[in-house]
Structure formats: structure tokens, C-alpha cells
Design an enzyme around this catalytic site. Structure first.
Site, mmCIF file in Angstrom:
data_model
loop_
_atom_site.group_PDB
_atom_site.id
_atom_site.type_symbol
_atom_site.label_atom_id
_atom_site.label_comp_id
_atom_site.label_asym_id
_atom_site.label_seq_id
_atom_site.Cartn_x
_atom_site.Cartn_y
_atom_site.Cartn_z
ATOM 1 N N LYS A 152 -53.330 62.702 1.427
ATOM 2 C CA LYS A 152 -51.985 62.616 1.993
ATOM 3 C C LYS A 152 -52.090 62.000 3.377
ATOM 4 C CE LYS A 152 -47.578 64.844 2.394
ATOM 5 N NZ LYS A 152 -46.731 65.911 1.837
ATOM 6 N N GLY A 206 -47.138 59.222 -4.730
ATOM 7 C CA GLY A 206 -45.800 59.611 -4.291
ATOM 8 C C GLY A 206 -45.605 59.338 -2.826
ATOM 9 N N GLU A 207 -44.355 59.507 -2.392
ATOM 10 C CA GLU A 207 -44.030 59.259 -0.988
ATOM 11 C C GLU A 207 -42.894 60.184 -0.596
ATOM 12 O OE1 GLU A 207 -43.247 55.515 2.083
ATOM 13 O OE2 GLU A 207 -43.263 55.204 -0.100
ATOM 14 N N MET A 262 -42.870 62.803 5.164
ATOM 15 C CA MET A 262 -43.983 62.860 6.105
ATOM 16 C C MET A 262 -45.083 61.859 5.809
ATOM 17 S SD MET A 262 -44.426 66.890 7.059
ATOM 18 C CE MET A 262 -44.526 67.434 5.362
ATOM 19 N N ASP A 304 -41.624 75.022 3.327
ATOM 20 C CA ASP A 304 -41.010 73.898 2.619
ATOM 21 C C ASP A 304 -41.201 74.034 1.106
ATOM 22 O OD1 ASP A 304 -39.490 71.602 2.505
ATOM 23 O OD2 ASP A 304 -41.184 70.246 2.790
#
Length: 615
Positions: free
Chosen positions: A39, A17-18, A21, A139
Site C-alpha cells: 500500500k 485498488g485505489e 490514501m 475506518d
């Protein structure tokens, strides 16, 4: 970046995923020969002193976050940097979780309520652990929540948002530039730059709203639109967006979305309990009023003959016994007192009812027949204010305006020992500890006294702290706490073993606090007041839970529990209609009782009766 080796050991295999950040990769830890997730925080790439400061802070805060060890938090294994010079980029190595993100699940529409309750509680478990460690998430959003094939929640990216903020300081998260968090889920105080742990609960409220309705509570075209909505607009009720959402869900979600953090749930642990109760809540009843989901006590619906309710009506001393399941009286009116009955008590086996009256007498009644048992108990010289059976049923304690407490043998109707003296004014309340070794009394002299009922001797010094009359008392079911109510508008908690207060006075009512009642699991205290509200308190924190339960127009409201029964809220209408509610679910408990009397109407719930004879 596929195939790149980070830190000399992590081979990037497949991008998962992207986000804003950076990128998340599945990688192979070539040292330990295991798959991991990596990550890569590309947001911190760049040169200059600010980039160096940001990278150093990221590494520092990532180390703090790595201390979290919780089954619902993705474990951090390692952290490091890749690249050289001004192009150094931090990376975080985590356990590789096989599962599906809530963002992917939401593409198929709303999630079922039991799943939302179950997963939401696990998110809260993770947040509670982090908040206890002094770490906020900042978040919470669907893409940061993974659900494993076995239904276990994994929360991602604790502390990463703050670590990536180039303007973060000790006293303010951001001054300009980067907005910390995701705007559709951002609490008002976080949008202003001053988050706190309950900001995470607000974000969770947005997430829960989205999960049960399929859409966010606010719709906006851009970041500023979302921030403005969080700051100024009231969210809709979830049930107005999607059908078949019970009122208790509306109540829970809208409480989380309050603008003022102090009006939300006090902490994540309490919210986790509430969500787990929602997972087991019964089906909603049409047109039932919305009450807050607060207590872990979820009583079963009563069967005929299982619970009885005693009511004292008016000033002539008449009493009635009602079957909660049917709403009908079970005997003829109980008559004999010549003055108002102030307090009642069922014996632990549910066979006797004791009543204390303005006529200075105490009477015992046979529950099965509604007839008096023996002669009235006489000895007090003024109004009998309260009555209480010992847990084994062998003693009956009574208190009076004559400043004394008396002990009686209910089997013979004879006094036991001499009157207990020491109070200097009316003794308004008495209560036995669950083990029967202590008797507590509260007086208009503002003190509480503890007695040894076996000897009639005082135990320790009087408990002082109230500045007004002490009215009623209740021991917690485990005996570790004593609660008292007072005309000083407060309730207090005490340690009966030491005689010392526990925590601060419970302030929130705006008038006399009449009575106190614990939930059977020791977690909650209910108080009712002359201000016509019932308030619920979290015993562990001393904080209010939810909104007040308010009396109907020109009526009364109270709370009660029997020796082994549930904690219930009781509303009494202007016409004397008595309605019981389970505050855990917001559902009615039994049928309404039509007393045809004007308030006040005294009420008392029996112990559970039928279960004693079941196989």
C-alpha cells in the site's frame, strides 16, 4: 508505477485498488521470492515540516500496528519510503490475501444472514485483539474487509487512518481539514473528533445493516449530510428495510447504532459471541417479543416430559406441576401446607420437590405422583425462607426467619447435626457450591456466611459489603463465584475461596434486587428486581448487556435456571399467565401456563428429566 522497485526489493506487478490514501499493488518480494501486497500512502506526499511530521508519525504508528498478529488481521511485513527529498512517500508491505472485498460482494445485493453472522464475528475477533493492544481501527467499511475463498475474514488498514491524519494529537484526532474515517460509517463521537473503541462497533453496526439489507442505515448526498445523520437521526430497523430479518437482528444492529457509546455492546468480544449465537439461532416465531441476544446458552425446545415447572400460587400453600412442552398440569394440585410457600427446590435427579412455607415446615413431594413423601420436616420456629438440595441430593438445607440454617437427610426426613447459628436476623437464602463442599447463607443482618456442610462449622469470616438485607445467593456452575442480591439495590460477586468481593457492586436496578441466576456457561448473571426488570450482566467485565427485560403491565418478571437446565426469563401476566423465554434467541421456551392466579406466582424449573433415561 508498474515495474517500480520499492525499498530495493518490492517489485510492483499489478494495481489491486485505489482509495483516498493511496494505491494497493500486488508486488513480488524479490528477496524472499514471494508475492506481497504493497500500500503506497500517497496522502502523505508533499514537503515542509508538516509532511515530515506526518511521515514520521505514519512510520511510528505503522510499527505499532505491525505488532498485531491475529488470523483475521492482515499481517504487516515491512514498511518504508520511496522517493527522495520532499517527495518521499511511505509504503506498507502486507501479506497478499486472495479473496473478495465486501464492497464487491455488496454489488450483488444483501448477504445471507448466516454469512453476515459468521463474518461479523470474525471482524469482532480482529477488533477485540486490536482493542486489547490499544489500537482502534477508525475506518471499518466494506472495502477494508476481505473474505478469502475458504470464508476467512481479513481486516485491512489497522491504524492507517490515524497515521495519515496530519492533525492527529494525543488527545484529539483531528481539529480541522481531514475527516478521519469514512462518513457513511462514522460514529457520532468520532465525527466530533473523540473516537473510542466502541466507535469501531458503531461502524460495524453500519456495515452489518448494509450487509443484511443491501443499503446503509442513513442516506445523504454528501459528507456533511452523513455526519448530521449520525449525530441527530435515529436509524430505521433493518426489518423495515428488508423482509425476513428476525427481531434479534434488529435488536443487535440498533444497539450498535446507539448515539451514546455506553449504550452499545460493551466490547467486541461480547459482540462476537452474540453474532455466533445468531449464526446458530432457530427460525423466528411470529409475533414473539424482541429480547436481547445475550447468553451463550441456547436451550433446545423442550419435549413433553422433559422439563417440569413448579408454581406456588397465592397464600394458601397450593402448588402445581406443569409440563413445559405442553403448558398443561401433570398432577393434581399439591396441597398440605397451611401457609404461603416462599421457595422450592428440585432434587438433582428431578424426582423430589422440596418446599418451604410460612407454616414453619418443609415438605417433600414425589414428582411422578404429586403426593407428599413422608411427614413434614419440623424444627424451624418461624417462616422457612429458602430450601436447597446438595449436588448429590443427600442433604437438604433450609433457612428461616428464626435466624438459623438446618440440614436434613431427605431420604429419612431427619435433621443432620445441630442448626447452623451465627446470623443475627432472618436467613433469607441458602445455596450449595457445585462440588457440595460449601454452603452459603445470606441474611437480613447484611452478611453472607460460608459453612462446611460436612461438619456444620463456619468457613472463614462473614462476607460483608452489602448495606441492606442479603436476600438470595447462587454459585456459578464452575464454583468460582458466588452471587448475592440485596435490598441495597445491588448484586455482588464474591470469590468463595477467599471470601473477597470480585469487582464492584453491580448497580443498575432502581429498587430491591430479589434474585440472581447464572448462565450454564458461567458467562452471564441475571438479576431481577422490585423495579420489575431483569438485567443481564457480563461476568468478565461486570457490565450490563443489552436492555432490561420489563414485566408486563401489572405483572412480574424474573429469571431462573435449574441445576442443569437453561437460563430463562419468566414473565408473569396480571392474569397469572406464565411465559418462559430463551434470552439467547428471544424465542419462547415451551408453551404458556395458565395458572389463573394473580401475581406473585413463584416458579421453579426442574432439571432435565428425560435425558437421564435416553440411550
Amino acid at each position: 508505477m508498474r515495474g517500480q522497485l520499492l525499498g530495493g526489493r518490492y517489485r510492483l506487478m499489478r494495481q489491486l485498488g485505489e482509495g483516498g490514501m493511496g494505491q494497493v499493488w500486488e508486488a513480488q518480494d524479490e528477496t524472499l521470492d514471494r508475492p506481497v501486497a504493497v500500500k503506497v500512502i500517497s496522502l502523505l506526499a508533499g514537503g515542509g515540516s508538516r509532511g515530515d511530521e506526518a511521515r514520521a508519525r505514519f512510520l511510528r504508528e505503522a510499527r505499532i500496528t505491525a505488532r498485531l498478529q491475529h488470523p483475521n488481521i492482515v499481517t504487516v511485513h515491512d514498511l518504508g519510503e520511496t522517493g527522495t527529498g520532499d517527495n518521499r512517500v511511505p509504503f506498507l508491505v502486507m501479506e497478499l490475501v486472495r479473496g473478495e472485498g465486501l464492497d464487491a460482494m455488496l454489488r450483488g445485493g444483501a448477504i445471507t444472514l448466516p454469512d453476515v453472522a459468521r463474518w461479523g464475528a470474525q471482524i469482532c475477533d480482529a477488533l477485540a485483539d486490536a482493542h486489547d493492544a490499544g489500537i482502534m481501527h477508525r475506518d471499518i467499511k466494506p472495502s477494508n474487509i476481505l473474505i478469502t475463498p475458504s470464508g476467512i475474514v481479513k481486516v485491512l488498514d489497522f491504524g492507517v487512518a490515524r497515521a495519515a491524519d496530519p492533525y492527529a494529537t494525543a488527545d484529539r484526532l483531528t481539529r480541522t481539514g481531514l475527516i478521519l474515517g469514512t462518513p457513511p460509517y462514522m460514529a457520532p463521537e468520532q465525527a466530533r473528533g473523540f473516537p473510542e473503541p466502541r466507535s469501531d462497533l458503531y461502524a460495524l453496526g453500519c456495515l452489518l445493516f448494509e450487509l443484511i439489507t443491501g443499503q446503509l442505515p442513513f442516506q445523504a448526498p454528501d459528507t456533511m449530510g452523513y455526519l448530521s445523520a449520525h449525530l441527530t437521526q435515529e436509524p430505521p430497523t433493518p426489518s423495515s428495510v428488508a423482509q425476513a430479518i428476525p427481531p434479534v437482528w434488529d435488536d443487535l444492529v440498533l444497539t450498535l447504532l446507539r448515539k451514546d457509546p455506553h449504550q452499545r455492546y460493551w466490547n467486541a468480544a461480547g459482540l462476537a459471541q452474540a453474532l455466533r449465537r445468531l449464526d446458530h439461532a432457530p427460525a423466528p416465531v411470529p409475533n414473539a417479543p424482541t429480547l436481547r441476544l445475550t447468553s451463550t446458552d441456547i436451550p433446545v425446545r423442550p419435549e413433553p416430559g422433559e422439563y417440569l415447572l413448579a408454581t406456588s400460587i397465592g397464600g394458601n400453600g397450593t402448588l402445581r406441576l406443569w409440563d413445559i412442552a405442553t403448558g398443561r398440569p401433570v398432577t393434581q394440585p399439591l396441597t398440605g401446607h397451611t401457609g404461603a410457600v416462599f421457595r422450592m427446590a428440585f432434587s438433582p435427579d428431578g424426582r423430589l420437590l422440596a418446599t418451604g412455607s410460612m407454616d414453619t415446615t418443609v415438605r417433600l413431594w414425589n414428582i411422578a405422583t404429586g403426593l407428599p413423601v413422608g411427614e413434614p420436616l419440623t424444627g424451624h420456629t418461624d417462616t422457612v425462607e429458602d430450601v436447597a438440595f446438595s449436588p448429590d441430593g443427600r442433604l437438604l438445607a433450609t433457612s428461616s426467619m428464626d435466624t438459623t440454617v438446618r440440614l436434613w437427610d431427605p431420604a429419612t426426613g431427619q435433621p443432620v447435626g445441630e442448626p447452623l447459628t451465627g446470623h443475627t436476623e432472618c436467613v433469607a437464602g441458602v445455596a450449595f457450591s457445585p462440588d457440595g463442599r460449601l454452603l452459603a447463607s445470606g441474611s437480613l443482618d447484611t452478611t453472607v456466611r460460608l459453612w462446611d456442610p460436612a461438619t456444620g462449622q463456619p468457613v472463614g469470616e462473614p462476607l460483608t459489603g452489602h448495606t441492606g438485607h442479603v436476600l438470595r445467593l447462587a454459585f456459578s456452575p464452575d464454583g468460582r463465584l458466588l452471587a448475592t442480591s440485596s435490598r441495597d439495590w445491588t448484586a455482588r460477586l464474591w470469590d468463595p475461596a477467599t471470601g473477597q468481593p470480585v469487582g464492584k457492586p453491580l448497580t443498575g436496578h432502581t429498587n430491591i434486587v430479589w434474585d440472581v441466576a447464572f448462565s450454564p456457561d458461567n458467562s452471564l448473571l441475571a438479576t431481577n428486581s422490585e423495579d420489575n426488570t431483569v438485567l443481564l450482566w457480563d461476568i468478565a467485565t461486570g457490565q450490563l448487556i443489552g436492555q432490561p427485560l420489563t414485566a408486563p403491565a401489572n405483572g412480574d418478571v424474573t429469571a431462573m435456571r435449574s441445576l442443569d437446565g437453561p437460563l430463562l426469563a419468566v414473565s408473569i401476566g396480571e392474569d397469572g399467565t406464565v411465559r418462559l423465554w430463551d434470552p439467547a434467541t428471544g424465542q419462547p421456551f415451551g408453551q404458556p401456563l395458565t395458572t389463573r392466579a394473580h401475581p406473585p406466582v413463584g416458579v421453579l424449573l426442574s432439571p432435565r428429566i428425560r435425558h437421564r433415561t435416553r440411550s
